[in-house]
Scaffold this active site. Structure first.
Site, mmCIF file in Angstrom:
data_model
loop_
_atom_site.group_PDB
_atom_site.id
_atom_site.type_symbol
_atom_site.label_atom_id
_atom_site.label_comp_id
_atom_site.label_asym_id
_atom_site.label_seq_id
_atom_site.Cartn_x
_atom_site.Cartn_y
_atom_site.Cartn_z
ATOM 1 N N ARG A 252 -42.449 28.729 52.846
ATOM 2 C CA ARG A 252 -41.220 29.369 52.385
ATOM 3 C C ARG A 252 -41.409 30.730 52.440
ATOM 4 N NH1 ARG A 252 -39.365 32.753 47.729
ATOM 5 N NH2 ARG A 252 -37.179 31.922 47.284
ATOM 6 N N LEU A 253 -40.695 31.597 53.173
ATOM 7 C CA LEU A 253 -40.829 33.048 53.179
ATOM 8 C C LEU A 253 -39.894 33.640 52.098
ATOM 9 C CD1 LEU A 253 -42.108 31.967 55.810
ATOM 10 C CD2 LEU A 253 -41.346 34.342 56.809
ATOM 11 N N ASP A 254 -40.464 34.403 51.075
ATOM 12 C CA ASP A 254 -39.819 34.969 50.177
ATOM 13 C C ASP A 254 -38.745 36.193 50.630
ATOM 14 O OD1 ASP A 254 -39.248 35.300 47.019
ATOM 15 O OD2 ASP A 254 -40.352 37.270 47.449
ATOM 16 N N ALA A 255 -37.651 36.064 49.937
ATOM 17 C CA ALA A 255 -36.662 37.321 50.064
ATOM 18 C C ALA A 255 -36.999 38.150 51.486
ATOM 19 C CB ALA A 255 -37.033 38.359 48.966
ATOM 20 N N GLU A 291 -35.824 32.327 52.215
ATOM 21 C CA GLU A 291 -35.050 32.837 51.182
ATOM 22 C C GLU A 291 -34.485 34.181 51.959
ATOM 23 O OE1 GLU A 291 -34.624 34.379 46.534
ATOM 24 O OE2 GLU A 291 -36.500 34.851 47.764
ATOM 25 N N HIS A 387 -37.059 28.233 40.227
ATOM 26 C CA HIS A 387 -38.028 29.321 39.500
ATOM 27 C C HIS A 387 -37.078 30.616 39.110
ATOM 28 C CE1 HIS A 387 -38.629 31.109 43.383
ATOM 29 N NE2 HIS A 387 -39.171 32.352 42.607
ATOM 30 N N ASP A 388 -36.669 31.174 40.120
ATOM 31 C CA ASP A 388 -35.548 32.374 39.843
ATOM 32 C C ASP A 388 -34.488 32.114 39.055
ATOM 33 O OD1 ASP A 388 -36.783 34.416 41.271
ATOM 34 O OD2 ASP A 388 -36.023 33.784 43.134
ATOM 35 N N GLN A 389 -33.751 30.828 39.254
ATOM 36 C CA GLN A 389 -32.589 30.575 38.712
ATOM 37 C C GLN A 389 -32.858 30.144 37.342
ATOM 38 O OE1 GLN A 389 -30.145 31.975 40.116
ATOM 39 N NE2 GLN A 389 -31.113 31.840 42.217
ATOM 40 N N ILE A 390 -33.898 29.800 36.985
ATOM 41 C CA ILE A 390 -34.299 29.571 35.598
ATOM 42 C C ILE A 390 -35.154 30.555 34.847
ATOM 43 C CG2 ILE A 390 -35.502 28.097 34.025
ATOM 44 C CD1 ILE A 390 -35.416 25.952 36.487
ATOM 45 N N ASN A 392 -35.380 34.019 35.802
ATOM 46 C CA ASN A 392 -34.924 35.314 35.702
ATOM 47 C C ASN A 392 -33.869 35.349 34.611
ATOM 48 O OD1 ASN A 392 -36.503 36.478 37.407
ATOM 49 N ND2 ASN A 392 -35.399 35.921 39.342
#
Length: 585
Positions: A252-255, A291, A387-390, A392
């Site tokens: 999964r490649l980030d941002a 992402e 992980h982001d939506q929790i 951050n």
């Protein structure tokens, strides 16, 4: 496949060391004694040293001024500032030798942080719970980034040595054992990788290879210049390293929207093509996902197997944000783009993937996205938390802490049976309330800068919650994120776990076998809370959804549609509050 350029290479007599350092005048390999390296015209330094075997530790001395680890180190036993260790990847005895992976339509993903997944916080202690994942119906374990970061705890997005799995969780052979044990149970394992920046501490590339970077900046630091052939090779070889040497089933490649690359998306294309060559050569299923805040539908194609430049799927933030607004009423930040009509946004996502397909985004201050309805539903990974939506959020609190149980269970019944690929965050399958706040282990000025940055970003939260907002640098903040596996024994978690297992059993039997060739259909939402949707499945059947996402019973003729119920009760024209019915026919 091309030979790896970066990192040490074991030879029949010893080890060949290589370093691309165009700005350096002299490089020595530091073993028990210095060994001068030979410079080529292209900026590469090499040294063949006899008698150096796996387990040897070394550094590079730059211009007699500074000793640095290998940027392509295979392992850092003493963290990012210590020596690198030579690893013999060919020596590991894989038990699941005939594993070739699973097709993408089988995917049910759980995202997990190695350090917080178990109290032991290691690759090997994760093995203890692989059977739980299989019994739940999960088919793919996705790990947050492992590239070596400074300190003992981190989400992983501050990695500076991309090739070295962080020693905080164990040795390379421990990671391989985890992956091998997962494969023996039929579980795919995927890895989150970060190619848009290097972490802020322990990166020395600017000293001897400054052309790796541009004058541009990402939200996390200097941008990487992928026009430089060596930097481009560094990233692509890294992807192949994880897929080949560790046998990850995908990445999964980030941002990727933060990868600064003038001229377009050629790095993503070339990386996908290289992974496809590996898949073709080995007969494996390799899955690459993104992402991407830009919602570029044109680079997605779940049916391209092996990859030839495109990507299986994208994390669908739109889907998450619309559900979050519907269930909580939140409207800060990017949630503001979904506050007008969240149920209609959910319907659009179910009928064509993205919500934003070229429309103006107030949060992003411009047009966002490309039309996505012609894609397969499996080009989208849907979730209610990650992980982001929790993490951050100022308190790192999960949806379980802010939304009603009946709403969450209805949302799960929609997500886990819809044709898009579903993803859970670790513990979500039993409704864990364990928070996942942001945590890291920096020191000195950098630690203070992190604290100040978070206070600036979350001024409103500090004003409201004060000292309740976790300090990202404190050990207890990380400790608070560690899953409590005993929580599963309680009545409410048992009930939730049964719900998820029942839903995933139906997905495995009724949905997954029909996903190849599936296509979007129509979806609609009414002002009183009724959601309907349908899809044309690959075998010609129609999958249909009726859901009441409100507190009131709804009368509606759509409840009498054709098809055999596979989830929920016959409705006879009336839909109870927060109920979900699926039909197949």
């Amino acid at each position: 496949m091309k030979a790896r350029q970066f990192g040490p290479q074991l030879t029949k007599d010893g080890t060949r060391f290589r370093l691309w350092a165009p700005a350096a005048k002299r490089i020595d390999v530091m073993l028990q004694q210095p060994h001068a390296m030979t410079r080529g015209n292209d900026g590469w330094y090499t040294a063949d040293i006899a008698g150096v075997t796996a387990g040897a530790r070394y550094k590079f001395r730059i211009d007699d001024e500074i000793d640095v680890p290998d940027p392509a180190s295979d392992f850092q036993p003493d963290d990012v500032f210590g020596p690198s260790e030579v690893i013999d990847h060919a020596s590991f005895a894989w038990r699941a030798g005939d594993w070739r992976g699973r097709p993408w339509q089988d995917a049910v993903i759980v995202e997990a942080h190695v350090g917080a997944f178990t109290p032991g916080g290691s690759y090997r202690t994760m093995i203890e719970h692989l059977d739980h994942l299989v019994e739940t119906g999960i088919t793919a374990l996705e790990l947050l980034p492992l590239a070596d970061f400074a300190g003992s705890r981190n989400w992983g997005y501050d990695g500076v040595l991309w090739y070295a799995p962080d020693s905080a969780y164990g040795r390379p052979e421990d990671l391989k054992t985890l992956i091998d044990e997962a494969h023996l149970r039929g579980l795919m394992v995927m890895l989150d990788v970060v190619y848009n920046h290097f972490g802020p501490e322990g990166n020395y590339l600017g000293r001897y290879a400054p052309t790796f970077f541009t004058d541009a900046h990402t939200p996390w630091g200097s941008a990487i210049d992928y026009r430089v052939p060596e930097m481009r090779a560094f990233a692509i070889e890294n992807a192949l390293h994880w897929l080949r040497d560790y046998r990850f089933d995908g990445l999964r490649l980030d941002a990727v929207n933060s990868i600064v690359e003038p001229g377009g998306l050629s790095l993503l294309h070339d990386l996908s093509a290289a992974a496809g060559e590996l898949a073709k050569a080995t007969g494996r299923h390799i899955h690459l996902v993104l992402e991407n805040g830009d919602n570029r539908a044109s680079i997605l194609d779940p049916a391209q197997d092996p990859p030839q430049g495109k990507y299986r799927a994208q994390w669908n933030d739109d889907y998450h944000h619309a559900w979050r607004v519907l269930m909580t009423g939140e409207n800060q930040g990017y949630y503001g783009d979904y506050q007008r009509a969240p149920l209609q946004d959910i319907a659009r996502s179910l009928s064509s993937g993205f919500v934003y397909q070229g429309e103006m985004s107030a949060f992003r201050r411009g047009a966002r996205g490309e039309p996505s309805g012609a894609l397969s539903p499996t080009a989208f990974i849907n979730f209610l938390g990650n992980h982001d939506q929790i993490g951050n959020r100022p308190l790192g609190d999960r949806l379980e802490s802010v939304a009603r149980t009946e709403a969450i269970e209805a949302a799960l019944a929609v997500m886990l049976l819809a044709p898009a690929i579903p993803m859970l965050f670790m513990g979500e399958e039993w409704g864990s309330k364990t928070p996942f706040p942001f945590f890291c282990d920096f020191k000195g000025d950098l630690a203070n800068a992190v604290r100040q940055g978070r206070r600036s970003e979350y001024q409103w939260a500090y004003a409201e919650y004060g000292d309740e907002v976790p300090d990202a640098l404190e050990l207890w903040t990380f400790q608070s994120a560690v899953l409590d596996w005993d929580e599963r024994r309680q009545a409410a978690p048992q009930k939730r776990l049964k719900l998820v297992r029942d839903l995933l059993a139906i997905r495995r039997k009724q949905i997954a076998p029909r996903l190849a060739g599936a296509a979007f259909g129509a979806a609609s939402a009414t002002l009183d809370g009724l959601l309907t949707a349908d899809w044309r499945m690959g075998d010609g059947t129609t999958l249909a959804l009726v859901a009441n996402l409100s507190d009131r019973e709804i009368s509606h003729a759509a409840t009498t549609s054709n098809g055999t119920p596979i989830w929920g009760s016959e409705l006879n024209g009336r839909v109870p509050p927060w109920s979900v019915v699926w039909r197949l026919g």
